[in-house]
Write a protein that holds these residues in place. Structure first.
Motif, PDB file in Angstrom:
ATOM      1  N   LYS A   1       0.855  -1.179   0.000  1.00  0.00           N
ATOM      2  CA  LYS A   1       0.000   0.000   0.000  1.00  0.00           C
ATOM      3  C   LYS A   1       0.894   1.234   0.000  1.00  0.00           C
ATOM      4  CE  LYS A   1      -3.579  -2.420   2.622  1.00  0.00           C
ATOM      5  NZ  LYS A   1      -4.367  -2.472   3.879  1.00  0.00           N
ATOM      6  N   GLY A   2       0.581   2.177  -0.842  1.00  0.00           N
ATOM      7  CA  GLY A   2       1.392   3.385  -0.946  1.00  0.00           C
ATOM      8  C   GLY A   2       0.855   4.519  -0.093  1.00  0.00           C
ATOM      9  N   ILE A   3       1.748   5.192   0.614  1.00  0.00           N
ATOM     10  CA  ILE A   3       1.404   6.376   1.406  1.00  0.00           C
ATOM     11  C   ILE A   3       2.276   7.529   0.918  1.00  0.00           C
ATOM     12  CG2 ILE A   3       1.300   7.440   3.692  1.00  0.00           C
ATOM     13  CD1 ILE A   3      -0.641   5.123   3.391  1.00  0.00           C
ATOM     14  N   LEU A   4       1.644   8.622   0.549  1.00  0.00           N
ATOM     15  CA  LEU A   4       2.381   9.801   0.108  1.00  0.00           C
ATOM     16  C   LEU A   4       2.134  10.943   1.085  1.00  0.00           C
ATOM     17  CD1 LEU A   4       4.110  11.359  -1.928  1.00  0.00           C
ATOM     18  CD2 LEU A   4       2.015  11.825  -3.236  1.00  0.00           C
ATOM     19  N   LEU A   5       3.182  11.327   1.811  1.00  0.00           N
ATOM     20  CA  LEU A   5       3.133  12.488   2.701  1.00  0.00           C
ATOM     21  C   LEU A   5       3.577  13.715   1.922  1.00  0.00           C
ATOM     22  CD1 LEU A   5       4.946  10.998   5.852  1.00  0.00           C
ATOM     23  CD2 LEU A   5       2.475  11.060   5.410  1.00  0.00           C
ATOM     24  N   VAL A   6       2.819  14.787   2.001  1.00  0.00           N
ATOM     25  CA  VAL A   6       3.185  16.000   1.256  1.00  0.00           C
ATOM     26  C   VAL A   6       3.095  17.208   2.178  1.00  0.00           C
ATOM     27  CG1 VAL A   6       2.810  17.412  -0.787  1.00  0.00           C
ATOM     28  CG2 VAL A   6       2.185  14.984  -0.832  1.00  0.00           C
ATOM     29  N   ASN A   7       4.221  17.916   2.316  1.00  0.00           N
ATOM     30  CA  ASN A   7       4.235  19.178   3.031  1.00  0.00           C
ATOM     31  C   ASN A   7       4.402  20.306   2.012  1.00  0.00           C
ATOM     32  OD1 ASN A   7       4.327  21.121   5.117  1.00  0.00           O
ATOM     33  ND2 ASN A   7       5.352  19.673   6.472  1.00  0.00           N
ATOM     34  N   LEU A   8       4.450  21.534   2.494  1.00  0.00           N
ATOM     35  CA  LEU A   8       4.450  22.687   1.588  1.00  0.00           C
ATOM     36  C   LEU A   8       5.728  22.797   0.774  1.00  0.00           C
ATOM     37  CD1 LEU A   8       2.634  25.195   0.884  1.00  0.00           C
ATOM     38  CD2 LEU A   8       4.193  26.484   2.344  1.00  0.00           C
ATOM     39  N   GLY A   9       6.871  22.822   1.465  1.00  0.00           N
ATOM     40  CA  GLY A   9       8.136  22.965   0.755  1.00  0.00           C
ATOM     41  C   GLY A   9       9.061  23.965   1.414  1.00  0.00           C
ATOM     42  N   THR A  10      10.268  24.004   0.906  1.00  0.00           N
ATOM     43  CA  THR A  10      11.311  24.856   1.468  1.00  0.00           C
ATOM     44  C   THR A  10      12.360  25.078   0.395  1.00  0.00           C
ATOM     45  OG1 THR A  10      12.898  25.040   3.311  1.00  0.00           O
ATOM     46  CG2 THR A  10      12.588  22.863   2.357  1.00  0.00           C
ATOM     47  N   PRO A  11      13.063  26.197   0.413  1.00  0.00           N
ATOM     48  CA  PRO A  11      14.143  26.379  -0.563  1.00  0.00           C
ATOM     49  C   PRO A  11      15.220  25.315  -0.397  1.00  0.00           C
ATOM     50  CG  PRO A  11      13.619  28.444   0.563  1.00  0.00           C
ATOM     51  CD  PRO A  11      12.897  27.375   1.295  1.00  0.00           C
ATOM     52  N   ASP A  12      15.959  25.047  -1.466  1.00  0.00           N
ATOM     53  CA  ASP A  12      17.036  24.065  -1.397  1.00  0.00           C
ATOM     54  C   ASP A  12      18.196  24.565  -0.537  1.00  0.00           C
ATOM     55  OD1 ASP A  12      15.688  22.247  -2.988  1.00  0.00           O
ATOM     56  OD2 ASP A  12      16.509  23.049  -4.846  1.00  0.00           O
ATOM     57  N   SER A  13      18.306  25.866  -0.402  1.00  0.00           N
ATOM     58  CA  SER A  13      19.331  26.467   0.459  1.00  0.00           C
ATOM     59  C   SER A  13      18.820  27.847   0.859  1.00  0.00           C
ATOM     60  CB  SER A  13      20.675  26.592  -0.275  1.00  0.00           C
ATOM     61  OG  SER A  13      20.706  27.767  -1.068  1.00  0.00           O
ATOM     62  N   PRO A  14      19.456  28.495   1.838  1.00  0.00           N
ATOM     63  CA  PRO A  14      19.010  29.828   2.233  1.00  0.00           C
ATOM     64  C   PRO A  14      19.607  30.948   1.376  1.00  0.00           C
ATOM     65  CG  PRO A  14      20.730  29.109   3.720  1.00  0.00           C
ATOM     66  CD  PRO A  14      20.492  27.969   2.773  1.00  0.00           C
ATOM     67  N   GLN A  15      20.228  30.577   0.275  1.00  0.00           N
ATOM     68  CA  GLN A  15      20.798  31.588  -0.609  1.00  0.00           C
ATOM     69  C   GLN A  15      19.702  32.236  -1.452  1.00  0.00           C
ATOM     70  OE1 GLN A  15      23.961  32.411   0.014  1.00  0.00           O
ATOM     71  NE2 GLN A  15      23.721  30.809   1.566  1.00  0.00           N
ATOM     72  N   THR A  16      19.908  33.487  -1.817  1.00  0.00           N
ATOM     73  CA  THR A  16      18.869  34.259  -2.506  1.00  0.00           C
ATOM     74  C   THR A  16      18.375  33.574  -3.777  1.00  0.00           C
ATOM     75  OG1 THR A  16      19.755  36.337  -1.624  1.00  0.00           O
ATOM     76  CG2 THR A  16      18.306  36.489  -3.536  1.00  0.00           C
ATOM     77  N   ALA A  17      19.268  32.985  -4.556  1.00  0.00           N
ATOM     78  CA  ALA A  17      18.866  32.348  -5.816  1.00  0.00           C
ATOM     79  C   ALA A  17      17.898  31.200  -5.564  1.00  0.00           C
ATOM     80  CB  ALA A  17      20.094  31.849  -6.571  1.00  0.00           C
ATOM     81  N   ASP A  18      18.176  30.388  -4.551  1.00  0.00           N
ATOM     82  CA  ASP A  18      17.290  29.264  -4.250  1.00  0.00           C
ATOM     83  C   ASP A  18      15.981  29.727  -3.629  1.00  0.00           C
ATOM     84  OD1 ASP A  18      18.795  27.135  -5.239  1.00  0.00           O
ATOM     85  OD2 ASP A  18      19.993  27.001  -3.413  1.00  0.00           O
ATOM     86  N   VAL A  19      16.036  30.764  -2.814  1.00  0.00           N
ATOM     87  CA  VAL A  19      14.807  31.312  -2.233  1.00  0.00           C
ATOM     88  C   VAL A  19      13.947  31.919  -3.339  1.00  0.00           C
ATOM     89  CG1 VAL A  19      13.851  33.037  -0.661  1.00  0.00           C
ATOM     90  CG2 VAL A  19      15.859  31.700   0.014  1.00  0.00           C
ATOM     91  N   ARG A  20      14.578  32.600  -4.283  1.00  0.00           N
ATOM     92  CA  ARG A  20      13.838  33.173  -5.414  1.00  0.00           C
ATOM     93  C   ARG A  20      13.147  32.071  -6.222  1.00  0.00           C
ATOM     94  NH1 ARG A  20      17.823  35.314  -7.854  1.00  0.00           N
ATOM     95  NH2 ARG A  20      17.693  37.353  -6.834  1.00  0.00           N
ATOM     96  N   LYS A  21      13.850  30.978  -6.469  1.00  0.00           N
ATOM     97  CA  LYS A  21      13.279  29.852  -7.211  1.00  0.00           C
ATOM     98  C   LYS A  21      12.080  29.267  -6.481  1.00  0.00           C
ATOM     99  CE  LYS A  21      14.683  25.298  -8.997  1.00  0.00           C
ATOM    100  NZ  LYS A  21      15.796  24.306  -9.012  1.00  0.00           N
ATOM    101  N   TYR A  22      12.214  29.099  -5.181  1.00  0.00           N
ATOM    102  CA  TYR A  22      11.123  28.563  -4.363  1.00  0.00           C
ATOM    103  C   TYR A  22       9.912  29.496  -4.374  1.00  0.00           C
ATOM    104  CZ  TYR A  22       8.476  27.618  -0.095  1.00  0.00           C
ATOM    105  OH  TYR A  22       7.469  27.394   0.797  1.00  0.00           O
ATOM    106  N   LEU A  23      10.138  30.775  -4.137  1.00  0.00           N
ATOM    107  CA  LEU A  23       9.037  31.730  -4.097  1.00  0.00           C
ATOM    108  C   LEU A  23       8.317  31.822  -5.433  1.00  0.00           C
ATOM    109  CD1 LEU A  23      10.559  34.638  -1.974  1.00  0.00           C
ATOM    110  CD2 LEU A  23       8.821  32.984  -1.267  1.00  0.00           C
ATOM    111  N   ASN A  24       9.068  31.758  -6.521  1.00  0.00           N
ATOM    112  CA  ASN A  24       8.444  31.808  -7.846  1.00  0.00           C
ATOM    113  C   ASN A  24       7.493  30.635  -8.045  1.00  0.00           C
ATOM    114  OD1 ASN A  24       9.073  34.067  -9.584  1.00  0.00           O
ATOM    115  ND2 ASN A  24      11.216  33.445  -9.459  1.00  0.00           N
ATOM    116  N   GLU A  25       7.948  29.426  -7.698  1.00  0.00           N
ATOM    117  CA  GLU A  25       7.084  28.258  -7.876  1.00  0.00           C
ATOM    118  C   GLU A  25       5.871  28.335  -6.946  1.00  0.00           C
ATOM    119  OE1 GLU A  25       7.136  23.353  -7.800  1.00  0.00           O
ATOM    120  OE2 GLU A  25       8.931  24.461  -7.169  1.00  0.00           O
ATOM    121  N   PHE A  26       6.110  28.712  -5.714  1.00  0.00           N
ATOM    122  CA  PHE A  26       5.049  28.776  -4.710  1.00  0.00           C
ATOM    123  C   PHE A  26       3.992  29.820  -5.079  1.00  0.00           C
ATOM    124  CE2 PHE A  26       4.206  30.574  -0.209  1.00  0.00           C
ATOM    125  CZ  PHE A  26       3.017  29.876  -0.099  1.00  0.00           C
TER     126      PHE A  26
END
Length: 338
Positions: A4-29
């Motif tokens: 039986k498959g269970i998929l847990l899904v949370n909101l998400g987080t940037p891959d790193s706290p650097q501006t480029a990764d935060v920008r990528k996360y915010l754009n998708e979100f």
């Protein structure tokens, strides 16, 4: 027998706290039409032209405050722990996968692993206690779009709300007891905010939400899918478990973005008012989150804590989120097996 498959899904987080990764996360979100529910052209202008260019550098500095050199993002760290502990509880009969709605690990990759292992059915647990279109609704829509492309679609089910889960309520109460809630001047149940227009859309009668006095105070058939009403219910249950009298706690909403009206009262305004009333010690629950994150660790402890002290208060104490508490893993196991 197929797993039986269970998929847990949370909101998400940037891959790193650097501006480029935060920008990528915010754009998708923020480009998710369920998060900023305006027309595509207007959303693009707002997100890519205004919000992200200004917000990404500021948010990156905040993420750097909570990021650990050893464990990284607290939200991802605790989500991985929850995944691991639930898999151990469920055993070989189940395959548990973890995904984030935005960024990594992706929902698509998690679903592909379940498909590759020929699971017999999939249960999706969106890790948001209270239902909102912008969180749970977005997860369910994404899963349905991806699975809808498969040639063969397995039995699939969803847990779209667990705002009144007894074990979850008990976990929050247990976390609070070590701080002796009765010693605090006032207690806040601070939930993540939503624009009022999104709450109104959940009222299919169009004549109840924000039109009836105390429309969120009691959960009923009309408002049963309302995020605010479910939030009130969660707070009432936790307060009841701890015997907190109604006059000693306030339900409020944080993390407002933009100038449109959001669900009220706003946490920042409640904190200000309590300080002006002479309150010195506040205990704060954040029951919209199953894992500590930027909104709990920094926004409550640092931002509201500093604001409260500047106005004469002495201490703001955060009640930790569910994180890896055994009773919370019990709750996940209960939902997975149900």
């Amino acid at each position: 027998m197929a797993k039986k498959g269970i998929l847990l899904v949370n909101l998400g987080t940037p891959d790193s706290p650097q501006t480029a990764d935060v920008r990528k996360y915010l754009n998708e979100f923020l480009m998710d039409p369920r998060v900023i529910d305006v027309g595509d052209a207007m959303r693009t202008i707002l997100v890519k032209g205004i919000i992200v260019p200004f917000r990404a550098p500021k948010s990156a500095k905040l993420y750097q405050e909570i990021w650990s050199d050893t464990t990284g993002s607290p939200l991802l760290y605790y989500s991985v722990l929850q995944h691991k502990l639930l898999q151990e509880r469920l055993g070989d009969e189940y395959q548990v996968e973890l995904a984030m709605r935005y960024q990594s690990p992706t929902i698509e990759a998690a679903l592909d692993r379940l498909k590759a292992n020929l699971v017999g059915d999939i249960k999706v647990i969106a890790l948001f206690p209270q239902y909102a279109s912008a969180s749970t609704g977005s997860v369910l829509e994404k899963v349905m779009k991806l699975v809808g492309k498969w040639p063969t679609i397995p039995n699939i089910s969803f847990v779209n709300s667990f705002h009144d889960n007894e074990l979850m309520i008990e976990t929050f109460a247990d976390n609070a007891r070590k701080y002796d809630p009765e010693t605090y001047d006032h207690i806040l149940f601070s939930f993540h905010g939503l624009p009022q227009r999104q709450i109104l859309k959940c009222d299919h009668t169009h004549n109840y939400c924000l039109k009836v006095d105390g429309c969120c105070n009691t959960l009923n058939d009309t408002n049963k899918f309302c995020y605010s009403a479910q939030s009130h219910d969660t707070a009432r249950l936790i307060a009841g478990k701890l015997n907190i009298p109604k006059e000693k706690y306030t339900i409020c909403f944080q993390s407002r973005l933009g100038s449109d009206p959001w669900v009220q009262p706003y946490t920042s305004e409640v904190v200000t008012q309590l300080a002006r009333e002479g309150k010195k010690r506040l205990l704060v629950f954040c029951p919209a989150f199953v894992a500590d994150c930027l909104e709990t660790v920094y926004e409550v402890t640092e931002e509201y804590g500093a604001e409260f002290k500047n106005l004469g208060g002495e201490h703001v104490q955060l009640v930790e989120s569910l994180n890896d508490a055994p009773k919370w893993i019990d709750a996940l196991e209960q939902m997975a097996r149900a």
